[in-house]
Design a protein around this motif. Structure first.
Motif, short mmCIF file in Angstrom:
data_model
loop_
_atom_site.label_atom_id
_atom_site.label_comp_id
_atom_site.label_asym_id
_atom_site.label_seq_id
_atom_site.Cartn_x
_atom_site.Cartn_y
_atom_site.Cartn_z
N ILE A 40 17.23 2.62 -14.67
CA ILE A 40 17.59 2.78 -13.26
C ILE A 40 16.85 3.97 -12.68
O ILE A 40 16.83 5.04 -13.24
CB ILE A 40 19.12 2.98 -13.09
N LYS A 41 16.24 3.74 -11.54
CA LYS A 41 15.60 4.82 -10.78
C LYS A 41 16.41 5.02 -9.52
O LYS A 41 16.71 4.07 -8.80
CB LYS A 41 14.17 4.44 -10.38
N ARG A 60 5.25 2.64 -17.61
CA ARG A 60 4.88 3.62 -18.63
C ARG A 60 6.09 4.01 -19.47
O ARG A 60 6.04 4.02 -20.69
CB ARG A 60 4.26 4.85 -17.93
N GLU A 61 7.21 4.32 -18.81
CA GLU A 61 8.43 4.70 -19.52
C GLU A 61 8.98 3.55 -20.35
O GLU A 61 9.48 3.75 -21.45
CB GLU A 61 9.48 5.20 -18.53
N LYS A 84 0.85 -1.19 0.00
CA LYS A 84 0.00 0.00 0.00
C LYS A 84 0.88 1.24 0.00
O LYS A 84 0.41 2.35 0.21
CB LYS A 84 -0.93 -0.02 1.20
N ASP A 85 2.18 1.03 -0.27
CA ASP A 85 3.16 2.11 -0.32
C ASP A 85 2.97 2.90 -1.62
O ASP A 85 3.35 2.44 -2.70
CB ASP A 85 4.57 1.54 -0.23
N ILE A 100 4.33 2.19 -5.56
CA ILE A 100 3.37 1.94 -6.64
C ILE A 100 3.54 2.97 -7.75
O ILE A 100 3.55 2.61 -8.93
CB ILE A 100 1.93 1.93 -6.09
N ILE A 101 3.73 4.24 -7.39
CA ILE A 101 3.94 5.28 -8.40
C ILE A 101 5.22 5.03 -9.17
O ILE A 101 5.27 5.18 -10.40
CB ILE A 101 3.94 6.68 -7.73
#
Length: 123
Positions: A113-114, A93-94, A80-81, A85-86
């Protein structure tokens, strides 16, 4: 179980994936339909910044839906974080946007990489 939810799944094989999950039952067996499953690994840059590297769970497949037998699952935790999730939704999407562009090898899609400045926000 609920209809659809985001979850971290630990498989008996030791793999850990994050995905949108839809449980389904057929002939008294429960399966998980996972959508765009990804794996995370912690990385550190040369400057010492920690973050997470996200990759597709199955790197040689272009499919985005997979079926996992619940008997192959060690544990599962609904997420539920909102930040997690975003980040997951943005990566999907990317990745899809990039797949449609000029990358015939798909290299960037698999190695996106994020960087997360504060890892504690993901825990």
């Amino acid at each position: 179980m609920e209809d659809d939810f985001y979850a971290t799944i630990k498989l008996k094989s030791g793999e850990e994936i994050f995905s949108k999950v839809s449980p389904c039952t057929e002939e008294e067996r429960t399966f998980l339909l996972v959508s765009n499953p990804i794996t995370f690994s912690e990385v550190k840059t040369k400057r010492g910044i920690s973050g997470y590297k996200m990759e597709p769970w199955l790197k040689t497949s272009r499919d985005d839906m997979f079926i996992i037998d619940l008997n192959d699952v060690m544990t599962m935790s609904e997420s539920k974080d909102i930040d997690m999730i975003i980040m997951y939704q943005a990566w999907i999407r990317e990745s899809k946007d990039f797949t449609d562009s000029e990358d015939p090898t798909g290299y960037r899609q698999r190695c996106h990489i994020k960087i997360v400045v504060n890892i504690g926000e993901l825990c």
